[in-house]
Motif scaffolding. Structure first.
Motif, PDB file in Angstrom:
ATOM      1  N   LYS A   1     101.917  13.268  32.501  1.00  0.00           N
ATOM      2  CA  LYS A   1     102.180  15.066  32.782  1.00  0.00           C
ATOM      3  C   LYS A   1     102.486  15.054  33.325  1.00  0.00           C
ATOM      4  O   LYS A   1     104.137  15.829  33.849  1.00  0.00           O
ATOM      5  CB  LYS A   1     101.478  15.734  31.806  1.00  0.00           C
ATOM      6  CG  LYS A   1     102.106  17.051  31.689  1.00  0.00           C
ATOM      7  CD  LYS A   1     100.762  17.989  31.016  1.00  0.00           C
ATOM      8  CE  LYS A   1     100.882  19.340  30.897  1.00  0.00           C
ATOM      9  NZ  LYS A   1     102.242  19.865  31.115  1.00  0.00           N
TER      10      LYS A   1
ATOM     11  N   ASP B   1      93.144  19.730  36.426  1.00  0.00           N
ATOM     12  CA  ASP B   1      92.169  21.520  36.403  1.00  0.00           C
ATOM     13  C   ASP B   1      91.530  21.786  37.589  1.00  0.00           C
ATOM     14  O   ASP B   1      91.187  22.966  38.186  1.00  0.00           O
ATOM     15  CB  ASP B   1      92.555  21.623  35.366  1.00  0.00           C
ATOM     16  CG  ASP B   1      93.192  21.978  34.138  1.00  0.00           C
ATOM     17  OD1 ASP B   1      94.648  22.385  34.371  1.00  0.00           O
ATOM     18  OD2 ASP B   1      93.239  22.051  32.876  1.00  0.00           O
TER      19      ASP B   1
ATOM     20  N   GLU C   1      96.798  11.895  32.670  1.00  0.00           N
ATOM     21  CA  GLU C   1      97.451  12.784  33.253  1.00  0.00           C
ATOM     22  C   GLU C   1      98.642  12.948  33.813  1.00  0.00           C
ATOM     23  O   GLU C   1      99.520  13.794  34.255  1.00  0.00           O
ATOM     24  CB  GLU C   1      96.349  14.014  33.961  1.00  0.00           C
ATOM     25  CG  GLU C   1      95.436  14.003  34.506  1.00  0.00           C
ATOM     26  CD  GLU C   1      95.000  15.192  35.250  1.00  0.00           C
ATOM     27  OE1 GLU C   1      94.620  16.402  34.251  1.00  0.00           O
ATOM     28  OE2 GLU C   1      94.096  15.064  36.274  1.00  0.00           O
TER      29      GLU C   1
ATOM     30  N   SER D   1      89.879  15.809  37.573  1.00  0.00           N
ATOM     31  CA  SER D   1      90.804  16.575  36.535  1.00  0.00           C
ATOM     32  C   SER D   1      91.641  17.518  37.479  1.00  0.00           C
ATOM     33  O   SER D   1      91.496  17.702  38.191  1.00  0.00           O
ATOM     34  CB  SER D   1      90.223  16.665  35.703  1.00  0.00           C
ATOM     35  OG  SER D   1      90.590  18.247  35.840  1.00  0.00           O
TER      36      SER D   1
END
Length: 157
Positions: A90, A30, A87, A28
């Motif tokens: 975003k 993150d 993601e 991911s």
């Protein structure tokens, strides 16, 4: 049997070629930021879409080259994110991505350091990465210099 052997040989060749180029992080955003902290590197994101011809050209002709892989793997946590899925939606919104391919160079907190776009030859693409790691030449550094009153255009060279 011969057909299977040829297919296996093709797969081995593809794996060897890929190993020379950019090694993209699998995880991911993150997790990529955490890895960037751990390795003291910036994050490079290839912002692509599946329908983008120039994106496919970069993936086919530039990312797999040894010289590009050597530079980008040394200096960045490299991510490849589809801007129309997960993601990527975003990220595209947060960074105002409207053209593909767009390349983001972020610090470990996810803040923009530099940004470029378009299909390029390997040497030019490496030059973009060199600019991204140079705080006197990257977008973030130039913006900071401008904001403190340095408006002489010589800083753009």
């Amino acid at each position: 049997m011969k057909r299977n052997s040829l297919f296996l040989l093709f797969l081995l060749f593809q794996a060897a070629v890929s190993a020379q180029g950019i090694s993209f992080f699998h995880g991911s955003f993150d997790e990529a930021k955490a890895e960037a902290v751990k390795q003291h590197k910036l994050i490079f994101i290839d912002c692509f879409t599946t329908w983008c011809g120039p994106c496919a050209k970069m993936a086919r002709d530039v990312f797999p080259t040894k010289e590009v892989g050597d530079f980008y793997n040394e200096h960045f946590i490299c991510c490849k994110i589809d801007m129309e899925k997960g993601e990527g939606l975003k990220i595209a919104k947060d960074f105002g991505i409207k053209a593909y391919p767009t390349y983001l160079f972020l610090d470990a907190n996810g803040s923009l350091e530099h940004r470029t776009l378009g299909s390029k030859e390997p040497a030019v693409f490496i030059g973009d990465g060199q600019t991204a790691i140079d705080p006197t030449k990257n977008l973030h550094g130039l913006t900071a210099r401008f904001n403190i009153g340095e408006t002489d255009t010589s800083m753009l060279h």
